[in-house]
Motif scaffolding. Structure first.
Motif, short mmCIF file in Angstrom:
data_model
loop_
_atom_site.label_atom_id
_atom_site.label_comp_id
_atom_site.label_asym_id
_atom_site.label_seq_id
_atom_site.Cartn_x
_atom_site.Cartn_y
_atom_site.Cartn_z
N UNK A 25 0.88 -1.16 0.00
CA UNK A 25 0.00 0.00 0.00
C UNK A 25 0.92 1.22 0.00
N UNK A 26 0.85 2.02 -1.03
CA UNK A 26 1.79 3.12 -1.19
C UNK A 26 1.51 4.31 -0.28
N UNK A 27 0.42 4.28 0.47
CA UNK A 27 0.12 5.34 1.42
C UNK A 27 0.22 6.72 0.78
N UNK A 28 0.83 7.66 1.48
CA UNK A 28 0.95 9.03 0.95
C UNK A 28 1.98 9.12 -0.18
N UNK A 29 2.80 8.09 -0.36
CA UNK A 29 3.74 8.08 -1.49
C UNK A 29 2.98 8.08 -2.82
N UNK A 30 1.75 7.60 -2.79
CA UNK A 30 0.97 7.53 -4.03
C UNK A 30 0.77 8.91 -4.67
N UNK A 31 0.66 9.94 -3.84
CA UNK A 31 0.47 11.29 -4.39
C UNK A 31 1.70 11.75 -5.16
N UNK A 32 2.89 11.49 -4.62
CA UNK A 32 4.12 11.87 -5.33
C UNK A 32 4.26 11.09 -6.63
N UNK A 33 3.84 9.84 -6.62
CA UNK A 33 3.91 9.02 -7.83
C UNK A 33 2.94 9.55 -8.88
N UNK A 34 1.73 9.89 -8.47
CA UNK A 34 0.72 10.42 -9.41
C UNK A 34 1.15 11.74 -10.03
N UNK A 35 1.94 12.52 -9.31
CA UNK A 35 2.39 13.82 -9.82
C UNK A 35 3.61 13.71 -10.74
N UNK A 36 4.16 12.53 -10.87
CA UNK A 36 5.37 12.34 -11.66
C UNK A 36 5.02 11.65 -12.99
#
Length: 110
Positions: free
Chosen positions: A52-63
């Motif tokens: 589960x990527x947790x809050x890391x998912x937001x940084x991934x979505x922005x890249x």
């Protein structure tokens, strides 16, 4: 999901050893290294880990680079096998391309 050749021990998992990047070789601004907010889903000994990527998912979505092409590198210390030995590292320049990437409205998992 990450699939290993050997049984791995989930209690030794350190997400900060995993980097997602947009190319075989890391390019500045086109990678995200996971943080401790990424956790295992249903951790148990086995060949497959779901993260589960947790809050890391937001940084991934922005890249955009990662969204267009997803490659993974991993430190040997990221997880141990069931005998306490480090897994084999996946180094920059030899990153593995994701076999399947699914985009949806849920937080991403690898």
């Amino acid at each position: 999901r990450l699939t290993f050749d050997d049984v791995v021990s989930p209690s030794t998992f350190d997400p900060t050893g995993i980097t997602l990047q947009g190319n075989l070789t890391r390019v500045p601004g086109e990678f995200v290294t996971l943080t401790s907010s990424s956790t295992l889903i249903n951790p148990q000994f086995g060949y497959v880990l779901t993260i589960d990527l947790g809050t890391d998912s937001e940084n991934i979505r922005l890249n955009e680079a990662i969204l267009d092409n997803t490659f993974l590198t991993m430190l040997a210390s990221t997880i141990d096998d069931c005998y306490g030995k480090d897994v084999i590292a996946i180094t920059d320049g030899k990153a593995l391309e994701a076999a399947n990437v699914t985009f949806d409205l849920r937080r991403p998992e690898i």
